[in-house]
Design an enzyme around this catalytic site. Structure first.
Site, short mmCIF file in Angstrom:
data_model
loop_
_atom_site.label_atom_id
_atom_site.label_comp_id
_atom_site.label_asym_id
_atom_site.label_seq_id
_atom_site.Cartn_x
_atom_site.Cartn_y
_atom_site.Cartn_z
N ASN A 12 -1.92 9.93 -0.48
CA ASN A 12 -2.38 8.97 -1.48
C ASN A 12 -3.68 9.49 -2.09
O ASN A 12 -4.74 9.42 -1.48
CB ASN A 12 -2.61 7.60 -0.81
CG ASN A 12 -3.15 6.56 -1.78
OD1 ASN A 12 -3.16 6.77 -2.99
ND2 ASN A 12 -3.60 5.44 -1.25
N LYS A 14 -5.31 8.34 -4.49
CA LYS A 14 -6.15 7.24 -5.00
C LYS A 14 -6.64 7.58 -6.41
O LYS A 14 -5.91 8.21 -7.18
CB LYS A 14 -7.28 6.93 -4.01
CG LYS A 14 -6.74 6.66 -2.61
CD LYS A 14 -7.77 6.12 -1.66
CE LYS A 14 -7.15 5.88 -0.28
NZ LYS A 14 -8.11 5.28 0.65
N HIS A 101 -1.41 -1.81 -0.67
CA HIS A 101 -2.55 -1.11 -0.05
C HIS A 101 -3.75 -2.04 -0.01
O HIS A 101 -3.95 -2.87 -0.91
CB HIS A 101 -2.88 0.16 -0.83
CG HIS A 101 -3.81 1.08 -0.12
ND1 HIS A 101 -5.17 0.87 -0.07
CD2 HIS A 101 -3.58 2.21 0.61
CE1 HIS A 101 -5.73 1.84 0.64
NE2 HIS A 101 -4.79 2.66 1.07
N GLU A 103 -6.71 -1.63 -0.67
CA GLU A 103 -7.59 -1.54 -1.84
C GLU A 103 -7.01 -2.31 -3.02
O GLU A 103 -7.76 -2.79 -3.87
CB GLU A 103 -7.81 -0.06 -2.18
CG GLU A 103 -8.69 0.62 -1.14
CD GLU A 103 -8.55 2.13 -1.08
OE1 GLU A 103 -9.19 2.73 -0.21
OE2 GLU A 103 -7.78 2.71 -1.89
N GLU A 171 -2.50 0.44 8.14
CA GLU A 171 -3.81 1.00 7.83
C GLU A 171 -4.88 -0.05 8.12
O GLU A 171 -5.13 -0.94 7.31
CB GLU A 171 -3.89 1.39 6.34
CG GLU A 171 -3.03 2.58 5.97
CD GLU A 171 -3.49 3.19 4.65
OE1 GLU A 171 -3.80 4.38 4.64
OE2 GLU A 171 -3.58 2.46 3.65
N GLY A 177 -11.29 5.51 4.89
CA GLY A 177 -12.40 6.17 4.23
C GLY A 177 -13.72 6.07 4.96
O GLY A 177 -14.76 6.46 4.43
N SER A 209 -8.33 7.38 7.78
CA SER A 209 -9.13 8.52 8.24
C SER A 209 -8.30 9.52 9.05
O SER A 209 -8.77 10.08 10.04
CB SER A 209 -10.34 8.05 9.05
OG SER A 209 -11.22 7.29 8.24
#
Length: 247
Positions: A12, A14, A101, A103, A171, A177, A209
């Site tokens: 991904n 991003k 996701h 985010e 996740e 991150g 991560s």
């Protein structure tokens, strides 16, 4: 239809990259594939939407790598400025779409009902849906990690989700991150709880991560069927190392 028999490593990217990076990174991965004589797992890259067409052209000569998108809309078409329909992604040559996701859930306020609609749209377009779930640090400290992930999973999976059209990505939000990673035991606990809720054969990826230094240990955990890789997927050598860590 997707190949549920093999581990899957999805990158991904991003909101990172450029046309030059897309070209160079995929060329490097193609060389690594040729040198290795084939892919050690199913490999998918998910660039930002502006670079999907460039990636599709590059991957036309790299059959060992599939293309995925980072999101899709829940409707097939309509007045949704700035959004992209799953059918458009399929038309571009995408094989997968990531939905839900953290985010997207956080930055755009997407709830599990929205994620479910997006996953259903992906399936209707013939894409594999990579459905993301995960708890926050507060959830984990309150002892609610398994409950929160279960609630997200139940509310996000569309009717008809199975091993041939759907992948789950666990996740933990606090690990994305940050450089922090759950222990193998913590990963195993959540993956086992997810497995108990799924149709047989649905793959469960771990994300958060993941890097070359910890990939082998993570991928050796029971019920971990691959990885959803963020930052490390922007480096061809690091991403390839993770792919090669698949058992």
């Amino acid at each position: 239809m997707i190949d549920s028999a093999r581990p899957l490593v999805a990158g991904n990217w991003k909101m990172n990259g450029s046309r030059a990076m897309t070209r160079d990174l995929l060329a490097s991965l193609g060389t690594a594939l040729d040198d290795a004589g084939g892919a050690p797992c199913e490999i998918v890259v998910c660039p930002p939407a502006p670079y999907l067409a460039d990636a599709a052209r590059a991957l036309a000569s790299i059959p060992g790598i599939g293309l995925g998108a980072q999101d899709c809309h829940g409707a097939a078409s309509g007045a949704h400025t700035g959004d992209v329909a799953a059918e458009m992604l399929a038309d571009l040559g995408c094989r997968y779409a990531i939905v839900g996701h953290s985010e997207r859930r956080g930055d755009h306020g997407e709830d599990s009902a929205t994620v479910r609609a997006k996953a259903a749209a992906a399936l209707a377009a013939g894409l594999g849906a990579i459905v993301c779930v995960g708890e926050t640090r507060a959830d984990r400290e309150a002892g609610r990690a398994e409950a929160v992930v279960g609630e997200q999973l139940d509310a996000s999976l569309p009717d008809g989700a199975n091993a041939e059209n759907c992948v789950i990505a666990y996740e933990p939000v606090w690990a994305i991150g940050t450089g922090l990673t759950p222990t193998p035991a913590q990963i195993g606990e959540i993956h086992a709880a997810i497995r108990a809720r799924l149709a047989d054969g649905v793959r469960i990826l771990y994300g958060g991560s993941v890097k070359p230094e910890n990939a082998a240990a993570i991928l050796a955990v029971a019920d971990v069927d691959g990885a959803l890789v963020g930052g490390a997927s922007l480096d061809a050598d690091a991403f390839w190392s993770i792919c090669r860590s698949c058992p």
